[in-house]
Design a protein around this motif. Structure first.
Motif, PDB file in Angstrom:
ATOM      1  N   UNK A  30      46.333  35.673  39.572  1.00 33.91           N
ATOM      2  CA  UNK A  30      46.106  35.678  41.022  1.00 33.91           C
ATOM      3  C   UNK A  30      45.842  37.106  41.475  1.00 33.91           C
ATOM      4  N   UNK A  31      44.590  37.404  41.758  1.00 33.91           N
ATOM      5  CA  UNK A  31      44.158  38.714  42.245  1.00 33.91           C
ATOM      6  C   UNK A  31      44.629  39.842  41.325  1.00 33.91           C
ATOM      7  N   UNK A  32      44.487  39.604  40.030  1.00 31.46           N
ATOM      8  CA  UNK A  32      44.926  40.600  39.057  1.00 31.46           C
ATOM      9  C   UNK A  32      43.877  40.820  37.967  1.00 31.46           C
ATOM     10  N   UNK A  33      42.737  40.119  38.080  1.00 29.87           N
ATOM     11  CA  UNK A  33      41.662  40.223  37.096  1.00 29.87           C
ATOM     12  C   UNK A  33      40.392  40.667  37.800  1.00 29.87           C
ATOM     13  N   UNK A  34      39.714  41.672  37.257  1.00 36.16           N
ATOM     14  CA  UNK A  34      38.467  42.159  37.840  1.00 36.16           C
ATOM     15  C   UNK A  34      37.329  41.241  37.415  1.00 36.16           C
ATOM     16  N   UNK A  35      37.322  40.044  38.004  1.00 35.57           N
ATOM     17  CA  UNK A  35      36.320  39.033  37.672  1.00 35.57           C
ATOM     18  C   UNK A  35      36.287  37.993  38.781  1.00 35.57           C
ATOM     19  N   UNK A  36      35.149  37.329  38.972  1.00 33.86           N
ATOM     20  CA  UNK A  36      35.064  36.276  39.989  1.00 33.86           C
ATOM     21  C   UNK A  36      35.978  35.106  39.644  1.00 33.86           C
ATOM     22  N   UNK A  37      36.308  34.266  40.628  1.00 33.21           N
ATOM     23  CA  UNK A  37      37.184  33.119  40.375  1.00 33.21           C
ATOM     24  C   UNK A  37      36.530  32.143  39.397  1.00 33.21           C
ATOM     25  N   UNK A  38      37.366  31.579  38.534  1.00 33.58           N
ATOM     26  CA  UNK A  38      36.844  30.643  37.533  1.00 33.58           C
ATOM     27  C   UNK A  38      38.000  29.915  36.863  1.00 33.58           C
ATOM     28  N   UNK A  39      37.703  28.741  36.355  1.00 37.05           N
ATOM     29  CA  UNK A  39      38.608  27.992  35.484  1.00 37.05           C
ATOM     30  C   UNK A  39      37.833  27.737  34.208  1.00 37.05           C
ATOM     31  N   UNK A  40      38.396  28.104  33.082  1.00 34.34           N
ATOM     32  CA  UNK A  40      37.658  28.008  31.829  1.00 34.34           C
ATOM     33  C   UNK A  40      38.554  27.474  30.724  1.00 34.34           C
ATOM     34  N   UNK A  41      37.975  26.632  29.892  1.00 29.17           N
ATOM     35  CA  UNK A  41      38.692  26.080  28.751  1.00 29.17           C
ATOM     36  C   UNK A  41      38.379  26.924  27.526  1.00 29.17           C
ATOM     37  N   UNK A  42      39.371  27.625  27.027  1.00 23.84           N
ATOM     38  CA  UNK A  42      39.231  28.391  25.798  1.00 23.84           C
ATOM     39  C   UNK A  42      39.667  27.509  24.621  1.00 23.84           C
ATOM     40  N   UNK A  43      39.334  27.900  23.401  1.00 25.41           N
ATOM     41  CA  UNK A  43      39.731  27.075  22.257  1.00 25.41           C
ATOM     42  C   UNK A  43      41.230  26.786  22.185  1.00 25.41           C
ATOM     43  N   UNK A  44      42.042  27.743  22.684  1.00 29.82           N
ATOM     44  CA  UNK A  44      43.490  27.551  22.595  1.00 29.82           C
ATOM     45  C   UNK A  44      44.107  26.995  23.869  1.00 29.82           C
ATOM     46  N   UNK A  45      43.300  26.726  24.888  1.00 29.46           N
ATOM     47  CA  UNK A  45      43.831  26.174  26.129  1.00 29.46           C
ATOM     48  C   UNK A  45      43.128  26.720  27.349  1.00 29.46           C
ATOM     49  N   UNK A  46      43.485  26.204  28.545  1.00 27.75           N
ATOM     50  CA  UNK A  46      42.792  26.600  29.768  1.00 27.75           C
ATOM     51  C   UNK A  46      43.344  27.895  30.372  1.00 27.75           C
ATOM     52  N   UNK A  51      40.678  34.792  42.651  1.00 27.22           N
ATOM     53  CA  UNK A  51      40.384  36.120  43.184  1.00 27.22           C
ATOM     54  C   UNK A  51      39.279  36.004  44.229  1.00 27.22           C
ATOM     55  N   UNK A  52      39.328  36.863  45.235  1.00 27.93           N
ATOM     56  CA  UNK A  52      38.212  36.912  46.183  1.00 27.93           C
ATOM     57  C   UNK A  52      37.854  38.353  46.517  1.00 27.93           C
ATOM     58  N   UNK A  53      37.912  39.202  45.490  1.00 30.75           N
ATOM     59  CA  UNK A  53      37.565  40.607  45.656  1.00 30.75           C
ATOM     60  C   UNK A  53      36.423  41.028  44.733  1.00 30.75           C
ATOM     61  N   UNK A  54      36.450  40.572  43.495  1.00 29.31           N
ATOM     62  CA  UNK A  54      35.525  41.071  42.483  1.00 29.31           C
ATOM     63  C   UNK A  54      34.305  40.177  42.341  1.00 29.31           C
ATOM     64  N   UNK A  55      33.123  40.761  42.490  1.00 29.61           N
ATOM     65  CA  UNK A  55      31.884  40.031  42.268  1.00 29.61           C
ATOM     66  C   UNK A  55      31.583  38.966  43.299  1.00 29.61           C
ATOM     67  N   UNK A  56      32.208  39.059  44.473  1.00 35.97           N
ATOM     68  CA  UNK A  56      32.001  38.057  45.517  1.00 35.97           C
ATOM     69  C   UNK A  56      31.825  38.749  46.867  1.00 35.97           C
ATOM     70  N   UNK A  57      31.362  37.989  47.851  1.00 39.42           N
ATOM     71  CA  UNK A  57      31.340  38.458  49.234  1.00 39.42           C
ATOM     72  C   UNK A  57      32.652  38.004  49.863  1.00 39.42           C
TER      73      UNK A  57
END
Length: 331
Positions: A30-46, A51-57
């Motif tokens: 929560x607002x701790x990653x320099x990346x746009x908001x996303x939900x992603x499934x990695x091989x080991x889990x989701x 975030x609404x600061x990085x890469x967004x308006x």
């Protein structure tokens, strides 16, 4: 059936990849990653990034609490329940502010949502809507503040009183993870009271002292928790809120009412970072409408010097030129 909270004051993952590689599966940032908001499934889990600061308006992107509420409605509990069926995500955050606190509460209590009554759902939805708007607009709602919105703002002020006191006292800037967790838990306790219909409210404290002005920008000292709202209500469109820190440094919030206001925060960030020789990503920064000095260490620039920086850098108080860039986000 709850989330583990990990507070890391001043920490920010440099990318989504760093977050995925350094944190266990079923982690939510929560607002701790320099990346746009996303939900992603990695091989080991989701994994989820809120975030609404990085890469967004910022002003047209949902605040953290709005994103969290939306994820719950879209099946967060099912998606983040492990092979044993237990919902137990790990939540990472760095600042226990109002928006982050509400987002954490929603994620932590996501499994309870189906059990809420219609009135309880209405209360939390109104809370999310108003807090989301306040966070996106820097604590100052756009346009006229209706009696209904003001009433909700006064309830929000009571809910997050612990955070307001924590910030005003300067304790926030000691960057104590355990103290941050305590603030988050107190906020969550009061959110539950509000949702259950037993919440209270307090009058908004908009007091401030004007330290100086330069070219239409007011530099004010925070007195009340809602000092920025007070300055904007008095007609200031460009505001710097100053607060002295216990370590002798200074904490600043930089704000302009809209992109039409001639107060170029990207130029201000650059000038302050050059003044203090701040390393990339750890200096003054934010969006093009609101930002601030480094949360972890604050600024060594005193208010009178900051006013001189404004006077000596005319581009800061000029309208944006077509080729102007965007400052990196750090607050």
């Amino acid at each position: 059936m709850s989330a583990e909270l990990v507070m890391q004051p001043g920490r920010q993952f440099a990318s989504a990849g760093d977050f995925f590689s350094e944190c266990p599966p079923y982690s939510i940032g929560i607002e701790v990653v320099d990346a746009p908001p996303q939900v992603i499934q990695q091989p080991n889990g989701p994994y989820a990034i809120i975030d609404h600061h990085s890469g967004v308006v910022r002003r047209v992107t949902q605040a953290a609490c709005e994103q969290a509420w939306g994820l719950v409605g879209l099946g967060l509990v099912d998606q983040f329940s492990g092979p044993d069926g237990d919902y137990h995500p790990t939540v990472y955050a760095r600042d226990p502010d109002q928006d982050t606190n509400l987002a954490y509460h929603i994620v932590n209590r996501a499994w309870v949502v189906p059990q809420l009554t219609a009135h309880e759902v209405e209360r939390i939805e109104e809370l999310v809507h108003v807090e989301g708007m306040l966070d996106r607009f820097g604590g100052v709602p756009p346009g006229r503040i209706t009696p209904k919105v003001r009433k909700m703002m006064e309830r929000i002020a009571w809910i997050f009183d612990a955070y307001s006191d924590y910030r005003s006292s300067g304790e926030l800037y000691r960057n104590d993870p355990e103290a941050h967790v305590t603030i988050m838990r107190e906020g969550s306790r009061r959110i539950r009271q509000h949702v259950n219909g037993h919440g209270r409210s307090r009058p908004l404290d908009t007091r401030y002292n004007t330290v100086g002005q330069q070219g239409g920008c007011a530099l004010i000292e925070r007195v009340g928790a809602e000092a920025l709202l007070g300055a904007c209500s008095d007609g200031f469109l460009a505001v710097i809120v100053w607060q002295p820190r216990a370590d002798g440094n200074h904490q600043y919030t930089y704000y302009r009412r809209s992109a039409l206001v001639p107060f170029r925060l990207d130029e201000l960030y650059a000038a302050c970072n050059a003044e203090e020789d701040c390393p990339p990503g750890r200096g003054h920064g934010g969006s093009d409408n609101i930002g601030g000095s480094p949360i972890e260490l604050g600024s060594t620039i005193p208010p009178e010097r900051l006013l001189r920086i404004l006077a000596q850098n005319p581009r800061i108080l000029a309208h944006r030129t077509p080729d102007a860039g965007t400052a990196p986000n750090s607050q």
